[in-house]
Design an enzyme around this catalytic site. Structure first.
Site, PDB file in Angstrom:
ATOM      1  N   ARG A 139      14.817 122.504   8.829  1.00  0.00           N
ATOM      2  CA  ARG A 139      13.960 121.525   9.525  1.00  0.00           C
ATOM      3  C   ARG A 139      14.344 120.091   9.130  1.00  0.00           C
ATOM      4  O   ARG A 139      13.475 119.241   8.908  1.00  0.00           O
ATOM      5  CB  ARG A 139      12.468 121.766   9.224  1.00  0.00           C
ATOM      6  CG  ARG A 139      11.960 123.114   9.642  1.00  0.00           C
ATOM      7  CD  ARG A 139      12.026 123.331  11.158  1.00  0.00           C
ATOM      8  NE  ARG A 139      11.680 124.698  11.462  1.00  0.00           N
ATOM      9  CZ  ARG A 139      12.559 125.701  11.480  1.00  0.00           C
ATOM     10  NH1 ARG A 139      13.853 125.465  11.282  1.00  0.00           N
ATOM     11  NH2 ARG A 139      12.178 126.930  11.718  1.00  0.00           N
TER      12      ARG A 139
ATOM     13  N   GLU B  88       5.495 119.342   8.267  1.00  0.00           N
ATOM     14  CA  GLU B  88       6.696 119.405   9.120  1.00  0.00           C
ATOM     15  C   GLU B  88       6.699 118.269  10.147  1.00  0.00           C
ATOM     16  O   GLU B  88       7.735 117.625  10.348  1.00  0.00           O
ATOM     17  CB  GLU B  88       6.740 120.779   9.817  1.00  0.00           C
ATOM     18  CG  GLU B  88       8.014 121.009  10.583  1.00  0.00           C
ATOM     19  CD  GLU B  88       8.053 122.363  11.286  1.00  0.00           C
ATOM     20  OE1 GLU B  88       8.031 123.393  10.595  1.00  0.00           O
ATOM     21  OE2 GLU B  88       8.098 122.367  12.527  1.00  0.00           O
TER      22      GLU B  88
ATOM     23  N   SER C 279       3.837 124.655  13.694  1.00  0.00           N
ATOM     24  CA  SER C 279       3.690 124.821  12.237  1.00  0.00           C
ATOM     25  C   SER C 279       3.455 123.454  11.606  1.00  0.00           C
ATOM     26  O   SER C 279       4.247 122.534  11.815  1.00  0.00           O
ATOM     27  CB  SER C 279       4.976 125.412  11.638  1.00  0.00           C
ATOM     28  OG  SER C 279       5.276 126.621  12.269  1.00  0.00           O
TER      29      SER C 279
HETATM   30  C1  LIG Z   1       3.068 125.090  19.900  1.00  0.00           C
HETATM   31  C2  LIG Z   1       4.254 124.539  19.153  1.00  0.00           C
HETATM   32  C3  LIG Z   1       5.216 125.402  18.653  1.00  0.00           C
HETATM   33  C4  LIG Z   1       6.334 124.907  17.974  1.00  0.00           C
HETATM   34  N1  LIG Z   1       7.258 125.794  17.501  1.00  0.00           N
HETATM   35  C5  LIG Z   1       8.345 125.344  16.845  1.00  0.00           C
HETATM   36  C6  LIG Z   1       9.325 126.272  16.344  1.00  0.00           C
HETATM   37  O1  LIG Z   1       9.230 127.483  16.539  1.00  0.00           O
HETATM   38  N2  LIG Z   1      10.393 125.777  15.681  1.00  0.00           N
HETATM   39  C7  LIG Z   1      10.557 124.437  15.467  1.00  0.00           C
HETATM   40  O2  LIG Z   1      11.548 124.061  14.851  1.00  0.00           O
HETATM   41  N3  LIG Z   1       9.644 123.533  15.937  1.00  0.00           N
HETATM   42  C8  LIG Z   1       8.556 123.957  16.608  1.00  0.00           C
HETATM   43  N4  LIG Z   1       7.612 123.070  17.061  1.00  0.00           N
HETATM   44  C9  LIG Z   1       7.788 121.619  16.786  1.00  0.00           C
HETATM   45  C10 LIG Z   1       8.419 120.810  17.943  1.00  0.00           C
HETATM   46  O3  LIG Z   1       8.245 121.470  19.156  1.00  0.00           O
HETATM   47  C11 LIG Z   1       9.912 120.556  17.736  1.00  0.00           C
HETATM   48  O4  LIG Z   1      10.121 119.903  16.523  1.00  0.00           O
HETATM   49  C12 LIG Z   1      10.508 119.722  18.866  1.00  0.00           C
HETATM   50  O5  LIG Z   1      11.912 119.673  18.736  1.00  0.00           O
HETATM   51  C13 LIG Z   1       9.958 118.300  18.922  1.00  0.00           C
HETATM   52  O6  LIG Z   1      10.421 117.728  20.129  1.00  0.00           O
HETATM   53  P1  LIG Z   1       9.705 116.467  20.768  1.00  0.00           P
HETATM   54  O7  LIG Z   1      10.559 116.018  21.903  1.00  0.00           O
HETATM   55  O8  LIG Z   1       8.308 116.782  21.115  1.00  0.00           O
HETATM   56  O9  LIG Z   1       9.795 115.425  19.573  1.00  0.00           O
HETATM   57  P2  LIG Z   1       8.745 114.281  19.184  1.00  0.00           P
HETATM   58  O10 LIG Z   1       7.517 114.896  18.627  1.00  0.00           O
HETATM   59  O11 LIG Z   1       8.581 113.337  20.303  1.00  0.00           O
HETATM   60  O12 LIG Z   1       9.539 113.550  18.011  1.00  0.00           O
HETATM   61  C14 LIG Z   1       9.773 114.226  16.784  1.00  0.00           C
HETATM   62  C15 LIG Z   1      10.710 113.341  15.932  1.00  0.00           C
HETATM   63  O13 LIG Z   1      11.992 113.264  16.563  1.00  0.00           O
HETATM   64  C16 LIG Z   1      12.335 111.909  16.843  1.00  0.00           C
HETATM   65  N5  LIG Z   1      12.996 111.908  18.147  1.00  0.00           N
HETATM   66  C17 LIG Z   1      12.521 112.441  19.301  1.00  0.00           C
HETATM   67  N6  LIG Z   1      13.421 112.296  20.302  1.00  0.00           N
HETATM   68  C18 LIG Z   1      14.486 111.663  19.750  1.00  0.00           C
HETATM   69  C19 LIG Z   1      15.734 111.203  20.277  1.00  0.00           C
HETATM   70  N7  LIG Z   1      16.086 111.403  21.564  1.00  0.00           N
HETATM   71  N8  LIG Z   1      16.565 110.542  19.445  1.00  0.00           N
HETATM   72  C20 LIG Z   1      16.263 110.340  18.140  1.00  0.00           C
HETATM   73  N9  LIG Z   1      15.090 110.748  17.589  1.00  0.00           N
HETATM   74  C21 LIG Z   1      14.222 111.393  18.391  1.00  0.00           C
HETATM   75  C22 LIG Z   1      11.022 111.150  16.860  1.00  0.00           C
HETATM   76  O14 LIG Z   1      11.210 109.800  16.530  1.00  0.00           O
HETATM   77  C23 LIG Z   1      10.229 111.898  15.799  1.00  0.00           C
HETATM   78  O15 LIG Z   1      10.595 111.435  14.512  1.00  0.00           O
HETATM   79  C24 LIG Z   1       6.488 123.511  17.772  1.00  0.00           C
HETATM   80  C25 LIG Z   1       5.512 122.641  18.280  1.00  0.00           C
HETATM   81  C26 LIG Z   1       4.416 123.141  18.962  1.00  0.00           C
HETATM   82  C27 LIG Z   1       3.404 122.189  19.528  1.00  0.00           C
END
Ligand SMILES: Cc1cc2nc3c(=O)[nH]c(=O)nc-3n(C[C@H](O)[C@H](O)[C@H](O)COP(=O)(O)OP(=O)(O)OC[C@H]3O[C@@H](n4cnc5c(N)ncnc54)[C@H](O)[C@@H]3O)c2cc1C
Length: 349
Positions: A175, A345, A249
């Site tokens: 992660r 996380e 998580s």
């Molecule tokens: C129901 C649920 C289940 C999930 N299950 C998992 C799982 O099984 N495994 C897992 O690993 N995660 C899981 N997650 C967490 C999450 O979905 C992931 O971490 C996902 O990749 C976040 O994507 P996001 O676009 O929403 O990022 P955001 O929440 O918008 O951003 C997260 C971080 O990434 C940075 N960021 C976002 N986009 C960019 C970009 N283009 N360039 C540079 N930095 C950027 C942001 O600044 C921030 O620091 C889950 C979340 C939920 C709600």
């Protein structure tokens, strides 16, 4: 919230006092003083060259599924909406697919499968954008992004230059990646290239998938079946953010030394733990939280999900501060009982 210079497609789409409630899966209230929709590398360069936005601190936002907003955001929010999906190479041992950072991750998983390029099925139903997938090296059911990664393009927020990074440069960990460390907030990932190995090999060693295999009697599932199993397992276990606000998580699984693990097993023989290849031991954070009696509990308007103690939820109208208060209380009780500090996380803002 009207875009101030949206007339020409080449100009930046800038919004002022933009609500972020619909842009984070926890559904937490927060307002961005300035929000810019970034739809191309050129848009990022326009931000860098902008007389006001250029020097302002930035907050990069994807799908908002891994953040906890505890306050309004004064930094310029760059909402990454770069689209596009294409096969860039097909060799004897892999398909290489390039995806815009703003493409929803699960849609990309389903799309690659439909195209006949399997390999991402274990990562189905993870919310969020493709651009954020490398940030914390998303992982689930025995596969991490790094196992299917080729390279990515990112634009530097100071110089406006685009760089291409391979897996080594991304420094993927559990992660974790360089985008949570040295490059945090400094570089916007605009495109991600995925390497889907051929011939396809199923990854079904994970306990829940083993159970599915036993239940269905299917010993050699195809990629679509693995995708369906992963979706069914996740739907049974995790709350849908469209219904119950959450960020998946909430804590990382702590990694301890074998001695620490033996000590805990001595006191709590049931502790769920996984030996790691490097000799360390990963403990199931959800088990530790459950053992402290938190599952299903509510503090203020935030709570611990009834079916999975690792997931904190918005019971309705919660603020980010309430979520953080609950998280701290959980950290304290886990530390008090097991001597282990749980690390969140999601990004807490
Ligand atoms: C129901 C649920 C289940 C999930 N299950 C998992 C799982 O099984 N495994 C897992 O690993 N995660 C899981 N997650 C967490 C999450 O979905 C992931 O971490 C996902 O990749 C976040 O994507 P996001 O676009 O929403 O990022 P955001 O929440 O918008 O951003 C997260 C971080 O990434 C940075 N960021 C976002 N986009 C960019 C970009 N283009 N360039 C540079 N930095 C950027 C942001 O600044 C921030 O620091 C889950 C979340 C939920 C709600």
């Amino acid at each position: 919230m009207a875009p101030s210079d949206a007339a020409a497609p080449q100009s930046l789409q800038i919004e002022h006092r933009a609500s972020l409630r619909d842009f984070n899966t926890f559904g937490l209230p927060a307002v961005a003083a300035t929000l810019v929709r970034v739809r191309s590398e050129a848009d990022v360069r326009r931000v860098v060259d902008h007389p006001v936005l250029g020097s302002a601190p930035k907050f990069i936002l994807g799908g908002g599924s891994n953040i906890v907003l505890t306050r309004d955001v004064g930094d310029v929010v760059l909402k990454v909406e770069v689209t596009g999906r294409r096969l860039v190479a097909e060799t004897d041992d892999a398909w290489i697919v390039e995806v815009g950072a703003g493409e929803p991750w699960h849609d990309v998983v389903a799309w690659t499968l439909a195209q006949g390029w399997p390999g991402l099925e274990n990562l189905a139903l993870i919310p969020g954008s493709t651009g954020a997938a490398p940030v914390q090296n998303i992982g689930a059911y025995g596969v991490e992004l790094k196992d299917r990664f080729h390279s990515l393009d990112a634009v530097d927020l100071v110089t406006g230059r685009t760089v291409t990074l391979d897996a080594a440069a991304c420094r993927f960990g559990y992660r974790d990646s360089v985008f949570k460390q040295a490059l945090a907030g400094k570089s916007v990932i605009t495109r991600v290239r995925l390497r889907l190995p051929r011939p396809w090999q199923p990854v079904i060693g994970y306990l829940d998938l083993e159970r599915k295999r036993a239940e269905t009697g299917i010993d050699a599932p195809d990629a679509q079946t693995v995708f369906d199993w992963v979706c069914a397992i996740r739907r049974a276990k995790l709350p849908d953010p469209a219904v119950v606000g959450n960020a998946g998580s909430f804590f990382k699984n702590p990694v301890v030394t074998p001695e620490q693990c033996r000590d805990i097993i001595g006191r709590d023989p049931e502790v769920v733990h996984y030996p790691m290849p490097d000799g360390s031991v990963k403990l199931a954070a959800g088990w530790l939280i459950d053992a402290c009696g938190w599952k299903g509990k509510t503090v203020g308007r935030a709570g611990v999900y009834e079916r999975q103690a690792l997931v904190l939820v918005n019971r309705g109208g919660a603020s980010g501060a309430e979520v953080v208060t609950l998280a701290r209380a959980i950290q304290e009780s886990v530390y008090g009982r097991f001597g282990i500090r749980l690390e969140p996380e999601p990004v807490i803002w």
